[in-house]
Enzyme design. Sequence first.
Site, PDB file in Angstrom:
ATOM      1  N   ARG A   9       0.816  -1.226   0.000  1.00 46.12           N
ATOM      2  CA  ARG A   9       0.000   0.000   0.000  1.00 46.12           C
ATOM      3  C   ARG A   9       0.849   1.276   0.000  1.00 46.12           C
ATOM      4  NH1 ARG A   9      -2.131  -3.310  -1.575  1.00 46.12           N
ATOM      5  NH2 ARG A   9      -3.864  -4.542  -0.795  1.00 46.12           N
ATOM      6  N   SER A  22     -10.336  -0.389   4.099  1.00 49.07           N
ATOM      7  CA  SER A  22      -9.563  -0.816   5.272  1.00 49.07           C
ATOM      8  C   SER A  22      -8.864   0.384   5.894  1.00 49.07           C
ATOM      9  CB  SER A  22      -8.516  -1.853   4.867  1.00 49.07           C
ATOM     10  OG  SER A  22      -9.169  -3.020   4.436  1.00 49.07           O
ATOM     11  N   GLU A  65      -3.720   2.752   7.209  1.00 54.57           N
ATOM     12  CA  GLU A  65      -3.486   2.727   5.749  1.00 54.57           C
ATOM     13  C   GLU A  65      -4.033   4.034   5.166  1.00 54.57           C
ATOM     14  OE1 GLU A  65      -4.848  -0.875   3.740  1.00 54.57           O
ATOM     15  OE2 GLU A  65      -5.581   0.371   2.087  1.00 54.57           O
TER      16      GLU A  65
END
Length: 305
Positions: A176, A225, A295
């Site tokens: 990510r 998320s 994230e």
Amino acid sequence: MSCNPVFTSFDGAIRGDLRLNEPLANHNSWRVGGSAERFFLPADLDDLLLFLRELPEDEPLLWIGLGSNLLIRDGGVSGTVICTRNRLKEMLDLGEGRVRVQSGVPCALVAKFCAERGYIGAEFLAGIPGTMGGALAMNAGAFGGETWPLVGSVFTVDRFGETRTRVPSDFMVGYRAAIGPQGEWFLSCDLNLHLGDGVVIRESIRGLLARRSQTQPTNLPSCGSVFRNPEGDFSARLIEISGLKGLSIGGAQVSTKHANFIVNIGNASAEDIEQLIAHVQTEVFRLQGVRLIPEVRIVGRRLEL
Ligand SMILES: Cc1cc2nc3c(=O)[nH]c(=O)nc-3n(C[C@H](O)[C@H](O)[C@H](O)COP(=O)(O)OP(=O)(O)OC[C@H]3O[C@@H](n4cnc5c(N)ncnc54)[C@H](O)[C@@H]3O)c2cc1C
């Protein structure tokens, strides 16, 4: 166009839409946050380059796509937000599985475009509610697929409007994240896919989307998320066994369907969400000894009380 003196040189020159005090809740998937001092939607690539070349050197810049991985704080964002969504929107079939995609194209359209041509490898993009630019910045991925393994090259721009072609080895790509030369943003990329069977590809996309709606709260505003998965584990599992599923602060709730999602169940503020993020981190560390790392990217100013 703009009444701010530093922006008077733009008057009549740019064709895009330059707005003052634009509410950013309209431009992110959590539907929260304050305003951008200035908000620019370029008409096209040339217009964006012109805008950047005229921009005062010290103007703070934030690029956004669909705002599906951003928590924009309630006090808003200083400087200029550049929004590429549906503005840098061209896609080109270069043949033999190669596709050129501008950064404002929604990922779902990239998946569809590739499937229609029988190009295999971009199916996972179908369920990612961001733009190609955001997918490059985040190295977005799902169901075993990731963005950067598809990338042949990217076309970038700096804040002075200088463009460059870069290759994946110019970036540190990881989970990510894709970290490249400072002060450059993505304008487009060339993707390398394989030749496959369009029917099979479309079937695979349908399967991936069905799995998503079974396991994720796709009907409520969220940013997907919230936390990165720790090595060898899942944030959702750690949050769930800590008894935090369903916990809420103000209008923000740890989803009852997927514990790594925080959903806006009605009139959440960015502060509610940020406090819930901090609370989850504290509790998971206290109970499981694991530090969860967000994230989602948090930007802007908190409201002054
Ligand atoms: C319901 C839901 C499900 C999701 N599922 C997934 C998933 O399965 N996998 C996954 O990886 N993510 C997922 N996400 C998160 C998100 O969709 C991805 O991170 C997506 O790639 C973000 O794209 P965006 O255009 O919305 O970027 P934004 O949120 O607008 O921006 C994210 C970051 O990218 C930067 N950025 C944006 N455009 C550019 C550009 N042109 N050049 C340089 N930097 C840029 C921004 O400055 C910011 O730092 C999900 C989100 C939601 C709401």
